[in-house]
Design a protein around this motif. Structure first.
Motif, short mmCIF file in Angstrom:
data_model
loop_
_atom_site.label_atom_id
_atom_site.label_comp_id
_atom_site.label_asym_id
_atom_site.label_seq_id
_atom_site.Cartn_x
_atom_site.Cartn_y
_atom_site.Cartn_z
N GLU A 80 0.90 -1.20 0.01
CA GLU A 80 -0.08 -0.03 -0.07
C GLU A 80 0.96 1.27 -0.14
O GLU A 80 1.64 1.45 0.90
N PRO A 81 0.95 2.11 -0.87
CA PRO A 81 1.61 3.22 -1.01
C PRO A 81 1.43 4.19 0.12
O PRO A 81 0.19 4.39 0.62
N THR A 82 2.49 5.05 0.49
CA THR A 82 2.30 5.98 1.35
C THR A 82 1.83 7.25 0.70
O THR A 82 1.83 7.18 -0.67
N ARG A 83 1.59 8.21 1.51
CA ARG A 83 1.15 9.50 0.83
C ARG A 83 2.22 10.18 0.22
O ARG A 83 2.19 10.58 -1.04
N SER A 84 3.50 10.12 0.48
CA SER A 84 4.60 10.37 -0.13
C SER A 84 4.94 9.77 -1.36
O SER A 84 5.42 10.19 -2.35
N GLN A 85 4.83 8.30 -1.40
CA GLN A 85 4.96 7.59 -2.47
C GLN A 85 3.82 7.85 -3.57
O GLN A 85 4.27 7.54 -4.85
N ARG A 86 2.85 7.85 -3.14
CA ARG A 86 1.59 8.47 -4.15
C ARG A 86 2.12 9.72 -4.95
O ARG A 86 1.75 9.76 -6.12
N LYS A 87 2.47 10.52 -4.16
CA LYS A 87 3.03 12.00 -4.76
C LYS A 87 4.11 11.57 -5.60
O LYS A 87 4.38 12.17 -6.82
N THR A 88 5.16 10.81 -5.53
CA THR A 88 6.30 10.25 -6.31
C THR A 88 5.78 9.87 -7.44
O THR A 88 6.33 9.98 -8.76
N LEU A 89 4.91 8.93 -7.40
CA LEU A 89 4.48 8.24 -8.70
C LEU A 89 3.61 9.15 -9.35
O LEU A 89 3.77 9.23 -10.77
N ASN A 90 2.77 10.14 -8.89
CA ASN A 90 1.93 11.17 -9.83
C ASN A 90 2.96 12.07 -10.39
O ASN A 90 2.88 12.73 -11.40
N ARG A 91 4.09 12.51 -9.89
CA ARG A 91 5.06 13.32 -10.15
C ARG A 91 5.81 12.82 -11.42
O ARG A 91 6.34 13.74 -12.34
N SER A 92 6.11 11.51 -11.51
CA SER A 92 6.70 11.01 -12.53
C SER A 92 5.85 10.56 -13.49
O SER A 92 6.39 9.64 -14.59
N ARG A 93 4.62 10.30 -13.22
CA ARG A 93 3.69 9.30 -14.12
C ARG A 93 3.71 9.74 -15.61
O ARG A 93 3.36 9.09 -16.64
N HIS A 94 4.10 11.08 -15.90
CA HIS A 94 4.24 11.43 -17.23
C HIS A 94 5.12 10.89 -18.02
O HIS A 94 5.12 10.91 -19.40
N LEU A 95 6.17 10.19 -17.53
CA LEU A 95 7.34 9.43 -18.13
C LEU A 95 6.87 8.35 -19.07
O LEU A 95 5.93 7.76 -18.62
N GLU A 96 7.38 8.44 -20.33
CA GLU A 96 6.93 7.11 -21.07
C GLU A 96 7.82 5.92 -20.83
O GLU A 96 9.09 5.95 -21.00
N ARG A 97 7.16 4.91 -20.41
CA ARG A 97 7.61 3.52 -20.20
C ARG A 97 8.07 2.86 -21.39
O ARG A 97 7.02 2.62 -22.30
N ARG A 98 9.07 2.26 -21.70
CA ARG A 98 9.52 1.79 -22.86
C ARG A 98 10.35 0.30 -22.49
O ARG A 98 11.35 0.48 -22.02
N ALA A 99 9.84 -0.80 -22.75
CA ALA A 99 10.35 -2.03 -22.29
C ALA A 99 11.03 -2.78 -23.53
O ALA A 99 10.30 -2.66 -24.60
N THR A 100 12.35 -2.96 -23.75
CA THR A 100 12.99 -3.60 -24.80
C THR A 100 13.71 -4.57 -24.35
O THR A 100 13.98 -5.05 -23.41
N SER A 101 14.40 -5.41 -25.57
CA SER A 101 15.40 -6.63 -25.30
C SER A 101 16.49 -5.99 -24.57
O SER A 101 16.87 -4.78 -24.50
N PHE A 189 10.43 5.82 -7.70
CA PHE A 189 9.41 5.91 -8.87
C PHE A 189 9.65 4.59 -9.71
O PHE A 189 8.68 3.99 -9.96
N MET A 190 10.62 4.20 -10.03
CA MET A 190 10.86 2.68 -10.68
C MET A 190 10.33 1.65 -9.80
O MET A 190 9.88 0.71 -10.64
N VAL A 191 10.64 1.72 -8.57
CA VAL A 191 10.12 0.69 -7.83
C VAL A 191 8.72 0.54 -7.85
O VAL A 191 7.91 -0.57 -8.01
N LEU A 192 8.03 1.74 -7.67
CA LEU A 192 6.64 1.95 -7.80
C LEU A 192 6.07 1.49 -8.92
O LEU A 192 4.96 0.73 -8.84
N ASP A 193 6.69 1.81 -10.01
CA ASP A 193 6.12 1.46 -11.26
C ASP A 193 6.38 -0.09 -11.60
O ASP A 193 5.48 -0.87 -12.20
N HIS A 194 7.49 -0.88 -10.95
CA HIS A 194 7.43 -2.23 -11.33
C HIS A 194 6.41 -3.22 -10.74
O HIS A 194 6.12 -4.00 -11.01
N ILE A 195 6.17 -2.58 -9.40
CA ILE A 195 5.07 -3.22 -8.65
C ILE A 195 3.80 -2.85 -9.53
O ILE A 195 2.94 -3.79 -9.45
#
Length: 273
Positions: A80-101, A189-195
């Motif tokens: 369960e994300p903390t309040r601070s972690q939710r802010k971190t996730l929202n702050r960088s959610r605009h980044l485009e994720r690209r998974a490659t080989s 942020f990367m840990v949260l996104d991997h979750i």
């Protein structure tokens, strides 16, 4: 018809060298080669027993007088994300994720060098050149991905994670990011996104490497709810990080032969579906 029996992996111990996490300590690793048939099964099995992958090697700490390093993973269902972690996730959610080989690029290496020079200039990886970086990314015998995060307007590479796909989760092998935006908490942020990625894929865990009580570099991992540590041959919830200390007695550690004897190897014929 001639049948050959599978060869059990051989385990070795590195020579002691200065610990990168706790000043004045010496580290030693127990390791085995990741090669031959059944590498994914071996990687899955040993990852579930506290091992980590580095290129074609699986290892875990096996120090003679210290057992502070504890393998850590996040139980996705319990997180369960903390309040601070939710802010971190929202702050960088605009980044485009690209998974490659797992393929190294010049942009990745340039970001990697900026990260090391800013955050780990005196670390063991500080002298890695572009060829060593390429080997770290590309030399993998299992299912691995490079997860890149790019700015949507400029296309600038902002963060990167080399991630292994296990049968029961994602293992964040190594991550780095632009060091000039510390308030964005890109590592978190990367840990949260991997979750989120693991949850979407139906994978129960995100493996984070080692949590080391007393180490500022590794202390952030205890801030994630649902964190489990591998201790005493089993995974258990980390409910009170303050109860753990870097102080250990040398008799706390089992002899190498006993450690190897207690490792559970995958059964022949068990294949990932």
């Amino acid at each position: 018809m001639r049948h050959t029996l599978p060869i059990a992996p051989q385990f070795y111990v590195t020579a002691p060298q200065p610990c990168p996490y706790l000043e004045g300590r010496m580290e030693r690793k127990l390791f085995t080669a990741l090669q031959g048939e059944g590498v994914e099964q071996l990687n899955d099995s040993l990852s579930q027993q506290g091992f980590r992958r580095s290129q074609n090697v699986l290892y875990r700490p096996s120090c003679s007088e210290c057992s502070a390093c504890l393998s850590a993973r996040i139980d996705v269902a319990a997180f369960e994300p903390t309040r601070s972690q939710r802010k971190t996730l929202n702050r960088s959610r605009h980044l485009e994720r690209r998974a490659t080989s797992p393929w190294a690029t010049e942009d990745q290496y340039a970001l990697f060098r900026r990260y090391l020079d800013s955050r780990h200039a005196d670390g063991g990886m500080a002298d890695m050149d572009v060829f060593e970086y390429a080997a770290m990314i590309e030399e993998t015998p299992i299912r691995s991905r490079v997860v890149e995060y790019l700015h949507p307007d400029t296309g600038d590479l902002t963060a990167v994670s080399l991630t292994d796909v296990l049968e029961d989760g994602l293992s964040m092998v190594y991550s780095f990011y632009a060091p000039d935006h510390p308030k964005d908490s890109l590592g978190t942020f990367m840990v949260l996104d991997h979750i989120e990625i693991a949850r979407e894929a139906g994978l129960p865990y995100v493996y984070l490497g080692y949590w080391v009580p007393g180490s500022q570099k590794m202390g952030y991992k205890a801030k994630f709810s649902g964190l489990e540590i591998y201790l005493g041959g089993q995974w258990q919830a980390l409910t009170r990080p303050e109860d753990f200390s870097a102080e250990d007695h040398p008799l706390d550690n089992a002899p190498i032969a006993e450690q190897v004897a207690n490792i559970q190897l995958p059964q022949s014929g068990n294949k990932r579906r």
